[in-house]
Design an enzyme around this catalytic site. Structure first.
Site, PDB file in Angstrom:
ATOM      1  N   SER A 135      43.239  43.648  39.995  1.00 42.35           N
ATOM      2  CA  SER A 135      44.034  43.675  41.295  1.00 42.35           C
ATOM      3  C   SER A 135      45.135  42.778  41.473  1.00 42.35           C
ATOM      4  CB  SER A 135      42.903  43.382  42.227  1.00 42.35           C
ATOM      5  OG  SER A 135      42.171  44.140  42.642  1.00 42.35           O
ATOM      6  N   SER A 171      43.744  46.123  44.200  1.00 44.75           N
ATOM      7  CA  SER A 171      43.768  45.716  45.707  1.00 44.75           C
ATOM      8  C   SER A 171      44.766  44.900  46.095  1.00 44.75           C
ATOM      9  CB  SER A 171      42.276  45.251  45.905  1.00 44.75           C
ATOM     10  OG  SER A 171      42.083  43.714  45.470  1.00 44.75           O
ATOM     11  N   LYS A 197      46.547  36.329  49.590  1.00 44.75           N
ATOM     12  CA  LYS A 197      45.731  37.429  50.125  1.00 44.75           C
ATOM     13  C   LYS A 197      44.687  37.226  51.050  1.00 44.75           C
ATOM     14  CE  LYS A 197      43.408  41.014  47.023  1.00 44.75           C
ATOM     15  NZ  LYS A 197      42.898  41.283  45.670  1.00 44.75           N
TER      16      LYS A 197
END
Lengths: 99, 519
Positions: B197, B173, B98
């Site tokens: 997330s 997210s 990420k």
């Protein structure tokens, strides 16, 4: 507790150092007002006898020995700076805004 | 059929469709095949890179692909293996990270235009551990800006699409990491979970996502959203893959003062135990407040079915009540925005990132942050600034911290009656892109079942429980354990994954629609 006014949002944006156009203020203040109303419900249950929790896992102070360890070089630290000069970060004027 | 002939048949069937079998393999299969000498890390890495080249134009899971770097690591691993060197369990297995985890010399933006083009001068502890595990890093995945969002639509670089239905959100997210795993672009990925997330994107993409106990994985070098809530964790397609990655990235780190100083949980052994021995003696608690009203019918149906499987595996099922959860979402947004408004003050145009030059530094900061931050980031910074401001602190931030105590008490009471708690991960299957983008409150509601976990700092995971009858989209099942008991998640998850695969005749992901090649 009252909702956020457009003026409140303008003042908070200035505190947070975020410029806002009139259009931004129109759009965001309506949304923020609704969000503030929704989150204000926390006060309903937060009575005086309940202690606050700031950290999820109980932990006492964490210390380490105060000794010199490898770190970034000056060049590495400055490499991503928008502007640098003489081994320092260079920024626009700080004092005497009206000068 | 033996496993290897099955694999050969599957490989041939996929090859007929122009698909490289290795992009479909699990991390465990990859690691075993490399050890057996039937495939190299270069071949595996190339299979993932080919899949990225084929579908990422559509899916947009990646913000940056480092083909050269990934292949260089793969070549080193292959050479080391050929030389008889002893290697870590996941050596040579490719991974995606990420974009809020800093990677030395590799772009890291956290999904924000304010960090466009920034090259971090150091590695996060997590990045260092991935390098020490000898895993080729395929690239950095898309995310809502600074992890603020539940759909990846708040990325400064355009949304990611859900591989199950390209018109739908992949969650957020960490939509990029989940979509990369679901689109067969990477067998493993790293996510971060502040309010769901990792788990919510896993839920809506038919994949697995684990949020470890707070402090279980070092946050050093993870760009902070809300420091008392943030936690890094694994994204994968199988429980055992997630467990292997969890063990590789967990552990104490002196660079993170909140890092847990205790052994890494035995996740892999727990998965095998659940799979092989079932759940006799395990008490499973259904959280009353996270079922029924507000949950889509197809989600509830899959949830009830999964609970039946747990019962069949030997678990005792009870109901627990957590009345404070009705205030959790409100408390979460006050705590998160307060911490975020402070954390994001570092983006001041002085040391790194964007600068919009004006005549004074103050005006430069205002103009830079106006241009560099998106609407959701601005909304949250302003809300946080408000919650922390004089005269409002007690009513907002102070009250939210008290609600946090109530949530912890509810969890403590629930864990007195049950060893793990369960709920649907999300109230609905993925919604359509654009549907909630201008309605922040509706967007926030999507995280209703995941948020209490972060307030309490406890571990939880989401794994696929099938698809909803009404729309054919994936439904996630959430398992929650007490702090430090991450292994329980893996045991129960391992048992459920096994039971569902038996029922379905294979993993849920084998039913995902084929993506059109857009290369």
């Amino acid at each position: 507790m009252s909702s956020l006014s457009r003026n409140d949002v303008a003042r908070l944006a200035a505190l947070a150092r975020i410029d806002m156009t009139d259009e931004d203020l129109d759009r965001l203040s309506g949304q923020l007002s609704a969000i503030v109303d929704a989150v204000a419900t926390v006060a309903e249950v937060a009575t005086d006898d309940i202690p606050a929790t700031s950290h999820p896992i109980p932990m006492s102070n964490v210390h380490r020995a105060d000794e010199v360890r490898p770190s970034l070089t000056q060049e590495q630290a400055l490499a991503a700076a928008p502007q640098a000069e003489d081994g320092r970060f260079r920024v626009p004027r700080i004092l005497g805004e009206e000068a | 059929m033996t496993d290897s002939t099955q694999t050969t048949h599957m490989a041939q069937a996929l090859a007929g469709k122009g698909i490289n079998y290795w992009s479909r393999a699990t991390a465990v299969e990859m690691a075993e095949a490399m050890r057996a000498g039937t495939v190299t890390s270069v071949e595996l890495t190339q299979a993932c890179l080919d899949q990225i080249a084929a579908v990422d134009g559509t899916v947009h899971a990646f913000l940056h692909v480092d083909a050269e770097g990934a292949l260089a690591t793969a070549r080193e691993v292959d050479a080391a293996r050929a030389a008889g060197e002893e290697l870590p369990p996941l050596a040579g297995v490719p991974i995606a990270i990420k974009d809020l985890v800093v990677t030395e010399g590799m772009p890291t933006t956290a999904g924000s235009r304010i960090l466009e083009g920034w090259l971090p001068p150091y590695d996060a502890t997590l990045t260092r551990k991935i390098r020490e595990a000898r895993m080729p890093i395929l690239g950095k995945t898309n995310m809502d800006e600074f992890a603020m969002g539940s759909s990846t639509e708040y990325s400064g670089y355009g949304p990611t699409r859900n591989p199950w239905d390209l018109d739908r959100i992949p969650g957020g997210s960490g939509g990029g990491s989940a979509a990369a795993v679901a689109a067969w672009e990477a067998p493993l990925a790293i996510g971060s979970d502040t309010g769901g997330s990792i788990r919510q994107p896993a839920s809506v993409t038919g994949t697995i996502g684990v949020k470890p106990t707070y402090g279980g994985v070092s946050r050093f070098g993870a760009i902070a959203l809300a420091s008392s809530l943030d936690q890094l964790g694994p994204c994968a397609r199988t429980m055992e893959d997630a467990a292997l990655l969890h063990e590789a990235i967990g552990g104490h780190d002196p660079m993170d003062a909140t890092s847990l100083n205790e052994p890494v949980p035995a996740c892999v052994a727990a998965v095998r135990e659940g799979r092989e021995n079932g759940l006799a003696g395990v008490r499973v608690g259904i959280i009353k407040e996270l079922t029924g009203q507000g949950f889509q019918a197809g989600v509830t149906e899959r949830f009830n079915e999964a609970v039946d499987h747990l019962r069949a595996a030997g678990a005792e099922v009870v109901e627990v009540s957590c009345p404070s959860f009705q205030y959790a979402l409100a408390a979460y947004y006050l705590i998160l925005t307060s911490e975020a408004s402070s954390n994001l003050a570092k983006f001041d145009s002085v040391r790194f990132g964007l600068r919009v030059e004006k005549e004074t530094i103050e005006k430069t900061m205002g103009a830079t942050r106006e241009q560099g931050f998106g609407d959701e980031v601005k909304r949250r910074i302003i809300l946080g600034t408000y919650a922390l401001s004089a005269g409002y602190y007690d009513a907002y931030y102070g009250s939210a911290q008290k609600v946090r105590t109530l949530v912890q008490r509810d969890f403590a009471a629930a864990f007195a009656a049950a060893d793990v708690l369960v709920s649907p991960t999300t109230p609905t299957t993925p919604f359509k892109l654009g549907e909630r983008v201008d309605d922040p409150l509706a967007m926030y509601l999507n995280d209703i079942a995941t948020i209490p976990v972060n307030l309490a700092g406890i571990p939880a995971l989401s794994l696929p429980s099938g698809t909803a009858a009404e729309d054919g989209l994936p439904v996630g099942f959430q398992i929650i354990a007490p702090a430090h008991e991450d292994a329980r998640l893996y045991k129960v998850g391992g048992a459920l994954e096994h039971a569902l695969a038996q029922k379905w005749g294979g993993p849920l992901m084998s039913r995902a629609p084929e993506l059109e090649v857009t290369r």
